[in-house]
Scaffold this active site. Structure first.
Site: not given
Length: 642
Positions: A27, A550
């Site tokens: 990620c 995020h």
């Protein structure tokens, strides 16, 4: 990547060894391991490493947080796991054309330097022979010619290496695949000599067969694979799949000795028996199509050939067009085909000139000069692969420019009397029987028109995001405010459900529970990262603050569902500009938390990052205050207030 070797070895050892890893992705900040046996993980040992920020089990995977340099660490993981697990990162979904162009660019870029050097050598040689300084029989000519031709003749070998690197297979096997395709005995044994029989006789695809492979007819391209690009990329791609399959089925004890052998043994026959026929069919279609179209309309044919010629060069399929021209010259001493592509190299050269004048990149400027010189002598590979193809619109402008020149020559019925291109090719437009200069004049006019069109289109559409340059180091010299990227409920970073964010391992920041799906930029700056799944965006402010936005927890697992990024890497943004749209209901319906996090990932470069108190907040309102080390006074006053 050498500095991450020990870290990766340490992580793999403590997740149960390479044999315990089924797959791994990454990620924005963390490696995500799918393991055979989770009980083998030594989490306590991993988190004690100074290079690991955090580690945890989540969403059925073991996650190791290493920071924003995770992509570099991941590359080392790929190398370590080669053949023992699937190491892959979810990539942005692209169209077939974009994927092909990106792959070609990735494969060609490492050899641009030697392509440019060879182009310059051939240009110099052309001048020396044109001015009668050298004759083709001179030893100096022979040596210089070999130097200039070597990289093009052996292009499948070098591209076999770079393709193998791109497809993550043994690069030396890739080189062997390329070398096998151009070994001289293939040309003499598979496309010359006595014809055994003719396939598809009497049809468009009539092909002589000179040899067979255990009874299977071999349809080898008449011009072989020298100077080609696409065939070897395709072949190495197939070889990479064969190699990966072999690593799964061949016992490890003998794999080292036999896998390369078996990869070559399986791939080369597949390449020759499949790629050859495909090339032959495409060549026949192109040749028949051009000849048939010319019988209907020379003007339309000129436009079609001019637009398609440069793409065909990339695929190595321009030879059928050249074959028509060569046949015409041999039979009648005059040709109508070569004028259709004559201005193509000048179009590419004009594109490079425009980039040279607009770019801020020293590397691009350095490459541009030799690329233009070689382009003038009709060696356009450096221009194509270094300048026009990576930014597709430039390649389109070159095609349009070439088409303009081609149409001028077609409308004036201009012919060529020899096969010659580049600046030395203008002489081929002079009628050798009458001495008429009309063709030469039209060729000059067409070339000027081509160059102007390609240059102007490239110059006026040049964008900063097309230009990759080293920016001067940014530095925060005064306190800066970071605003909320979305309307919602503000919470302290310590309350984050993700332990890594809560521990501030990824920097100080804030939590927002969004009330809508419109995400805006919290600062003026540049988009540093847009994760392929769209759930996270990295921005660097104009003053050097690195911000990670995020959206949601573990939403990378959605693989982009519900996320619509509105920006791309390298794009400049202003505070309040919309950068992302999120379907919050879709995210929640899939079972994921919409808790979103905004962190300053380079917190340690500042005196402090102070957050606002918990409250309902609107997009654009202050949420964080970043204080540089040189502003202790303001820090003290803010600290008193808080």
């Amino acid at each position: 990547m050498e500095k991450y070797q020990e870290l990766v070895a340490f992580i793999l050892e403590n997740v149960g060894g390479k044999e315990n890893v089924l797959s791994v992705t990454h990620c924005m900040t963390r490696l995500r391991f799918t393991l055979k046996d989770d009980s083998l993980v030594k989490k306590e040992a991993i988190v004690q490493s100074p290079d690991v920020m955090s580690a945890q089990f989540a969403s059925g995977r073991f996650q190791v947080v290493v920071g924003t340099h995770v992509a570099e660490v991941f590359q080392v993981v790929q190398e370590k796991l080669n053949g023992t697990a699937t190491a892959a990162v979810e990539e942005e979904k692209k169209g077939m054309l974009s994927t092909l162009v990106d792959t070609i660019t990735k494969v060609i870029t490492p050899v641009l330097g030697i392509l440019t050097a060879s182009g310059l050598l051939q240009g110099i040689l052309a001048l020396l022979t044109a001015t009668h300084v050298l004759a083709v029989t001179d030893g100096a000519y022979i040596i210089l010619h070999a130097m200039g031709q070597a990289v093009f003749y052996f292009l499948p070998v070098t591209l076999g290496y770079t393709s193998a690197k791109a497809f993550k297979m043994n690069p030396f096997v890739g080189m062997m695949l390329g070398a096998t395709l151009i070994i001289p005995e293939l040309m003499t044994g598979l496309s010359d000599g006595t014809v055994l029989y003719t396939l598809f006789k009497g049809t468009l695809f009539q092909t002589p067969v000179y040899n067979t492979f255990f009874g299977i007819p071999i349809l080898f391209p008449a011009n072989g694979y020298q100077y080609t690009v696409i065939p070897i990329i395709f072949i190495v791609y197939v070889g990479s799949k064969v190699e990966k399959w072999l690593k799964k089925v061949v016992p490890a004890v003998i794999a080292h000795n036999v896998n390369s052998f078996l990869t070559i043994l399986i791939t080369v026959p597949l390449a020759i028996l499949i790629v050859g026929p495909i090339t032959n069919v495409l060549s026949s279609l192109i040749s028949a199509g051009v000849s048939g179209l010319y019988g209907i309309s020379p003007i339309v044919t000129s436009l079609v050939v001019a637009l398609l010629y440069q793409p065909l060069v990339i695929f190595g399929l321009h030879w059928p067009i050249s074959a028509i021209g060569i046949t015409n010259l041999a039979q009648s001493g005059v040709d109508y085909i070569f004028p259709m592509s004559f201005t193509a190299n000048f179009a590419q050269t004009a594109v490079v000139l425009a980039v040279f004048l607009r770019t801020r990149s020293k590397d691009q400027k350095a490459l541009a000069i030799p690329a233009m010189v070689s382009g003038l002598f009709c060696i356009i590979e450096p221009a194509i692969y270094g300048f026009s193809l990576p930014v597709k619109k430039r390649f389109a402008f070159s095609m349009i420019g070439g088409a303009v020149g081609s149409l001028i020559l077609a409308f004036s019925a201009t012919k060529m009397y020899a096969m010659s291109f580049g600046i030395l090719g203008f002489a081929a437009f002079i009628n050798p029987e009458t001495g008429s200069m009309n063709g030469l004049i039209m060729a000059i006019i067409a070339t000027i028109a081509t160059s102007v069109v390609a240059f102007v289109l490239t110059y006026i559409t040049f964008k900063k995001e097309d230009d990759v340059v080293d920016e001067p180091k940014k530095e925060l010299v005064k306190t800066e405010v970071i605003t909320a990227p979305v309307t919602g409920e503000l919470k302290p970073i310590e309350s984050a459900t993700d332990a890594t964010f809560a521990s501030k391992a990824l920097g100080n920041g804030i939590v927002i529970i969004p009330k809508n799906g419109e995400i805006v930029s919290p600062v003026n700056g540049t988009i540093e990262t847009v994760f392929p799944s769209g759930h996270a965006i990295g921005i660097v402010s104009d003053t050097g603050i690195e911000i990670l936005i995020h959206i949601g927890i573990d939403t990378v697992e959605l693989e982009g569902e519900g996320f619509k990024p509105l920006v791309k890497k390298g794009q400049k943004v202003v505070q309040g500009e919309k950068i992302l749209e999120v379907d919050l209901e879709k995210v929640k319906a899939a079972g994921y938390s919409i808790e979103s996090l905004i962190t300053v990932t380079n917190t340690d470069q500042f005196l402090d990052v102070m957050s606002e108190s918990a409250a309902n907040i609107k997009a654009g309102e202050k949420i964080l205050t970043v204080i540089p080390f040189n502003n202790q006074t303001e820090f003290n006053s803010l600290a008193e207030v808080n």
